[in-house]
Motif scaffolding. Structure first.
Motif, PDB file in Angstrom:
ATOM      1  N   ALA A 145      35.605  32.034  57.921  1.00 17.03           N
ATOM      2  CA  ALA A 145      35.189  32.771  56.728  1.00 17.03           C
ATOM      3  C   ALA A 145      36.232  33.804  56.321  1.00 17.03           C
ATOM      4  O   ALA A 145      37.082  34.214  57.118  1.00 17.03           O
ATOM      5  N   ARG A 162      31.560  38.715  55.608  1.00 19.27           N
ATOM      6  CA  ARG A 162      32.235  37.421  55.736  1.00 19.27           C
ATOM      7  C   ARG A 162      31.720  36.476  54.665  1.00 19.27           C
ATOM      8  O   ARG A 162      30.511  36.262  54.539  1.00 19.27           O
ATOM      9  N   GLN A 163      32.660  35.898  53.917  1.00 21.47           N
ATOM     10  CA  GLN A 163      32.333  34.943  52.867  1.00 21.47           C
ATOM     11  C   GLN A 163      32.466  33.533  53.438  1.00 21.47           C
ATOM     12  O   GLN A 163      33.569  33.083  53.758  1.00 21.47           O
ATOM     13  N   TYR A 164      31.353  32.838  53.576  1.00 21.30           N
ATOM     14  CA  TYR A 164      31.336  31.496  54.165  1.00 21.30           C
ATOM     15  C   TYR A 164      31.416  30.426  53.078  1.00 21.30           C
ATOM     16  O   TYR A 164      32.394  29.680  53.003  1.00 21.30           O
ATOM     17  N   HIS A 166      32.201  29.898  49.699  1.00 22.68           N
ATOM     18  CA  HIS A 166      32.981  30.662  48.731  1.00 22.68           C
ATOM     19  C   HIS A 166      34.080  29.734  48.236  1.00 22.68           C
ATOM     20  O   HIS A 166      34.593  28.904  48.999  1.00 22.68           O
ATOM     21  N   VAL A 176      26.804  30.522  46.591  1.00 19.00           N
ATOM     22  CA  VAL A 176      27.750  31.373  47.307  1.00 19.00           C
ATOM     23  C   VAL A 176      26.970  32.057  48.416  1.00 19.00           C
ATOM     24  O   VAL A 176      25.856  32.530  48.184  1.00 19.00           O
ATOM     25  N   GLY A 178      27.140  34.258  52.472  1.00 16.55           N
ATOM     26  CA  GLY A 178      27.914  34.938  53.494  1.00 16.55           C
ATOM     27  C   GLY A 178      27.036  35.802  54.385  1.00 16.55           C
ATOM     28  O   GLY A 178      25.811  35.842  54.232  1.00 16.55           O
ATOM     29  N   THR A 180      26.872  39.750  56.335  1.00 15.32           N
ATOM     30  CA  THR A 180      27.375  41.108  56.495  1.00 15.32           C
ATOM     31  C   THR A 180      26.748  41.724  57.734  1.00 15.32           C
ATOM     32  O   THR A 180      25.514  41.677  57.899  1.00 15.32           O
ATOM     33  N   GLU A 201      20.113  36.835  43.592  1.00 10.17           N
ATOM     34  CA  GLU A 201      20.582  36.949  44.976  1.00 10.17           C
ATOM     35  C   GLU A 201      19.394  36.926  45.927  1.00 10.17           C
ATOM     36  O   GLU A 201      18.255  37.235  45.545  1.00 10.17           O
ATOM     37  N   SER A 256      23.075  35.503  49.671  1.00 11.78           N
ATOM     38  CA  SER A 256      23.393  34.283  48.924  1.00 11.78           C
ATOM     39  C   SER A 256      23.197  34.571  47.443  1.00 11.78           C
ATOM     40  O   SER A 256      22.379  35.403  47.052  1.00 11.78           O
ATOM     41  N   GLN A 262      30.705  31.754  40.201  1.00 14.90           N
ATOM     42  CA  GLN A 262      30.911  31.979  41.633  1.00 14.90           C
ATOM     43  C   GLN A 262      31.914  33.104  41.889  1.00 14.90           C
ATOM     44  O   GLN A 262      32.455  33.210  42.981  1.00 14.90           O
ATOM     45  N   PHE A 264      32.820  36.354  43.030  1.00 10.70           N
ATOM     46  CA  PHE A 264      32.193  37.351  43.892  1.00 10.70           C
ATOM     47  C   PHE A 264      32.301  38.758  43.315  1.00 10.70           C
ATOM     48  O   PHE A 264      31.411  39.589  43.496  1.00 10.70           O
TER      49      PHE A 264
END
Length: 276
Positions: A145, A162-164, A166, A176, A178, A180, A201, A256, A262, A264
């Motif tokens: 990530a 962490r952006q998984y 993405h 999208v 991730g 935290t 979200e 999410s 997309q 961020f």
């Protein structure tokens, strides 16, 4: 499958605590030996929890999905927040440790969830959104990530984001996703806060002690409300609402997003002096 309708800012201003929790909080997400799902009309997002024990659990379609297979017209992101487990998708096995993630594309036919050790079961959290194209299935670990170190100790908000799922890590249609994790000694997340009217979200709070609580702030910036959230409970956040929280102890959250883009960084930040 639990159904959550979309609520306007005007409605939400008049909600009492019970109404806020009924519309925006998912409390009973992880049930032993079950697949639990909530269908939200916020971008038609499905939020789910899976706790396999001795036998694998299958991802099955429901009436609200509107297709024979769950992923006929959807994509899905999965994060394991429990013991080691495995997701088997169309005959391919993906072993997921704690905070490992998996993306499965539209058109995936058969999905099964299992735990390596039934005494310490995996706890799979998933988010599914409508899709228009088929991308590549991909397992993403914490090392794969994109890592963002955010916050300062003086503001009590040091955290690792962490952006998984993405665009720079894993291609998807709109999802999208991730994780935290809040550093020890810090309590705040996503502060200063923001809105993004182009995307909704969902937050899953996890890695909390039984007595730890997060005070999750939501609502319009000038009409804020709050929810008291326990471990492994999820928040649905419409695009017009802020989404921020402060914890009484250690915690993390899986975030999410779904919607028009997309990007961020597509956020409308709110000045602290404008919050009410």
């Amino acid at each position: 499958m639990d159904i959550r309708q979309s609520c306007s800012p005007g409605e939400t201003r008049g909600f009492d605590t019970t109404q806020l929790r009924t519309n925006y909080l998912i409390e009973d997400l992880f049930r032993a030996g079950e697949v639990s799902m909530t269908y939200s009309h916020l971008d038609r997002t499905v939020v789910g929890g899976v706790v396999p024990q001795a036998k694998p659990l299958l991802l099955k379609s429901e009436k609200q999905i509107g297709s024979p297979g769950f992923l006929d017209r959807r994509e899905i992101g999965v994060v394991n927040i429990g013991g080691e487990g495995r997701v088997t998708a169309d005959g391919t096995d993906y072993d997921l440790a704690w905070t490992d993630a998996l993306y499965l594309p539209m058109g995936t036919a058969d999905v099964a969830f299992s735990s390596t050790d039934a005494a310490n079961p995996a706890r799979f959290y998933f988010v599914s959104t409508p899709a228009h194209a088929t991308h590549k299935a991909q397992k993403i670990t914490a090392d794969d990530a994109i890592l963002l170190d955010l916050g300062t100790q003086s503001d009590a908000n040091v955290r690792k984001l962490r952006q998984y799922i993405h665009p720079e890590v894993c291609a998807s249609c709109q999802l999208v996703m991730g994780v935290t994790l809040i550093e020890d000694g810090s309590v705040w997340n996503t502060m200063p806060c923001h809105t993004h009217d182009r995307r909704s979200e969902a937050y899953l709070y996890f890695d909390m002690q039984p007595k730890t609580r997060v005070i999750h702030l939501m609502g319009e910036p000038q009409e804020t409300r709050h929810l008291v959230v326990g471990n492994e409970q999820a928040i649905l956040s419409p695009g017009w609402s802020i989404h921020s929280g402060c914890g009484t102890g250690r915690y993390g959250f899986v975030w999410s997003m779904a919607g028009d883009n997309q990007d961020f960084t597509d956020m409308d930040f709110v000045d602290m002096g404008d919050l009410r």
